[in-house]
Design an enzyme around this catalytic site. Structure first.
Site, PDB file in Angstrom:
ATOM      1  CG  LEU A  33       3.059  -0.130  -7.124  1.00 11.45           C
ATOM      2  CD1 LEU A  33       2.101   0.834  -7.828  1.00 11.45           C
ATOM      3  CD2 LEU A  33       2.289  -1.038  -6.177  1.00 11.45           C
ATOM      4  CG  HIS A  37       1.694  -4.497  -7.018  1.00 13.45           C
ATOM      5  ND1 HIS A  37       3.053  -4.578  -6.897  1.00 13.45           N
ATOM      6  CD2 HIS A  37       1.183  -4.857  -5.813  1.00 13.45           C
ATOM      7  CE1 HIS A  37       3.374  -4.955  -5.674  1.00 13.45           C
ATOM      8  NE2 HIS A  37       2.252  -5.138  -4.990  1.00 13.45           N
ATOM      9  CG  ASP A 150       0.887 -12.673  -1.351  1.00 13.21           C
ATOM     10  OD1 ASP A 150       1.978 -13.188  -1.074  1.00 13.21           O
ATOM     11  OD2 ASP A 150       0.782 -11.582  -1.946  1.00 13.21           O
ATOM     12  CD  GLN A 153      -2.042 -10.553   1.652  1.00 13.83           C
ATOM     13  OE1 GLN A 153      -1.262 -10.169   2.515  1.00 13.83           O
ATOM     14  NE2 GLN A 153      -2.001 -10.079   0.419  1.00 13.83           N
ATOM     15  CG  MET A 184       6.325 -10.982 -11.466  1.00  9.41           C
ATOM     16  SD  MET A 184       6.377  -9.452 -12.352  1.00  9.41           S
ATOM     17  CE  MET A 184       6.864 -10.054 -13.955  1.00  9.41           C
ATOM     18  CB  SER A 186       7.782  -6.076  -3.293  1.00  7.47           C
ATOM     19  OG  SER A 186       6.554  -5.686  -3.852  1.00  7.47           O
ATOM     20  NE  ARG A 187       9.560  -9.596   2.318  1.00  6.67           N
ATOM     21  CZ  ARG A 187       8.306  -9.492   2.768  1.00  6.67           C
ATOM     22  NH1 ARG A 187       7.334 -10.096   2.133  1.00  6.67           N
ATOM     23  NH2 ARG A 187       8.041  -8.788   3.846  1.00  6.67           N
TER      24      ARG A 187
HETATM   25  O1  PAF Z   1      -0.039  -8.113  -0.066  1.00  8.24           O
HETATM   26  C1  PAF Z   1       0.319  -7.006   0.371  1.00  8.24           C
HETATM   27  O2  PAF Z   1       0.986  -6.210  -0.284  1.00  8.24           O
HETATM   28  C2  PAF Z   1      -0.073  -6.614   1.788  1.00  8.24           C
HETATM   29  O3  PAF Z   1      -0.083  -7.717   2.628  1.00  8.24           O
HETATM   30  C3  PAF Z   1      -1.410  -5.863   1.867  1.00  8.24           C
HETATM   31  C4  PAF Z   1      -2.565  -6.708   1.414  1.00  8.24           C
HETATM   32  C5  PAF Z   1      -1.331  -4.592   1.016  1.00  8.24           C
HETATM   33  C6  PAF Z   1      -1.679  -5.421   3.305  1.00  8.24           C
HETATM   34  O4  PAF Z   1      -0.679  -4.593   3.797  1.00  8.24           O
END
Ligand code: PAF
Length: 280
Positions: A33, A37, A150, A153, A184, A186-187
């Site tokens: 996180l 997040h 994202d 997504q 930001m 996580s990668r």
């Molecule tokens: O964005 C993310 O961290 C992931 O793609 C998610 C939405 C938690 C699904 O695993």
């Protein structure tokens, strides 16, 4: 804060919370996180009275040569951050419970997720859609929070929720950036100092594109050419795509419409794959 690992316990907890009349806000994550997040958790706290965060590194959204094995897993630190942020429940199921042997059901949105990342990561949105639907079924959230970084997504999940009549409202939250502009992610922790310096070119190019539009540019090809030109100056960067798209359908557009059009970039910075986008 409660930490729930069992699927059955999560299901019964979600049912009880609903029967008690609570509004459930849900932040699905893969852990590791960061401020992005935490901003989703903050939004959830403002509009719901029970906030549930899931932490699950979802194997079905990683390709065979991707970073599933080395994806950072920092449960202890993540739980501490959730506690400090005032999360009510963290749901962290096991791999075996989510995908037991013989698991064979997937959710496959075939339009919004087809282009952009859908080309370079063919099973990614199928994995994301599948895990999100499973989590929505378990957590039963009134509101679910996703970051606009994202963008595709978000668009895919909105389409899945709409097409499958899932009773959760998807709330898209602004991308959180480092003070210098880097989105930001996580990668980002994979980046060396030199790679991070080059990665900054991505957000800079996006801000430049936004300025161009503010100054009258309305042609997508011009924007794409300019971003490509800017990124080509950095030897560590290899572009996967630069595309100007409608933010709902994620299909390429030629003309920019305010509030409806975003420009998306995916690029390798050496071996680290980063994405970012900006509303034009
Ligand atoms: O964005 C993310 O961290 C992931 O793609 C998610 C939405 C938690 C699904 O695993």
């Amino acid at each position: 804060m409660q930490v729930i690992e069992s699927i059955e316990k999560m299901q019964s907890m979600a049912i009880s919370l609903r029967l008690e009349g609570h509004l459930i806000g849900f932040v699905p994550t893969m852990g590791c996180l960061h401020q992005g997040h935490l901003s989703l958790i903050d939004r959830a706290k403002n509009s719901s009275d029970k906030v549930i965060v899931s932490i699950f590194v979802n194997p079905t959204q990683f390709g065979p040569n991707e970073d599933f094995d080395r994806y950072p897993r920092l449960l202890k630190e993540d739980l501490k951050l959730c506690e400090e942020a005032g999360v009510d429940i963290v749901f962290c199921p096991s791999m075996n419970d989510m995908y037991p042997e013989g698991y064979s059901t997937y959710v496959d949105e075939v339009f919004v997720g087809k282009d952009l990342c859908g080309i370079s990561r063919p099973n990614f949105f199928r994995g994301v859609s599948t895990i999100c639907v499973k989590l929505f079924n378990l957590v039963r959230p009134d509101f679910s929070y996703f970051g606009k970084k994202d963008a595709q997504q978000c668009a895919v999940i909105k389409k899945v929720v709409n097409d499958l009549n899932i009773a959760t409202e998807i709330i898209e939250c602004e991308t959180v950036r480092e003070p210098d502009g880097l989105a930001m992610s996580s990668r980002n922790r994979y980046l060396t100092e030199a790679q991070r310096a080059d990665a900054l070119a991505i957000s800079k190019a996006l801000f430049h594109a936004k300025d161009m539009v503010a100054n009258g540019a309305d042609n997508a090809d011009r924007i794409i050419a300019e971003i490509t030109h800017e990124l080509a100056k950095f030897r560590r960067i290899r572009i996967i795509y630069v595309q100007v798209v409608d933010s709902v359908s994620m299909k390429a557009v030629r003309t920019i419409l305010p509030k409806k059009t975003i420009v998306c970039v995916a690029a390798w910075v050496d071996e680290v794959r980063l994405i970012d986008n900006i509303e034009l």
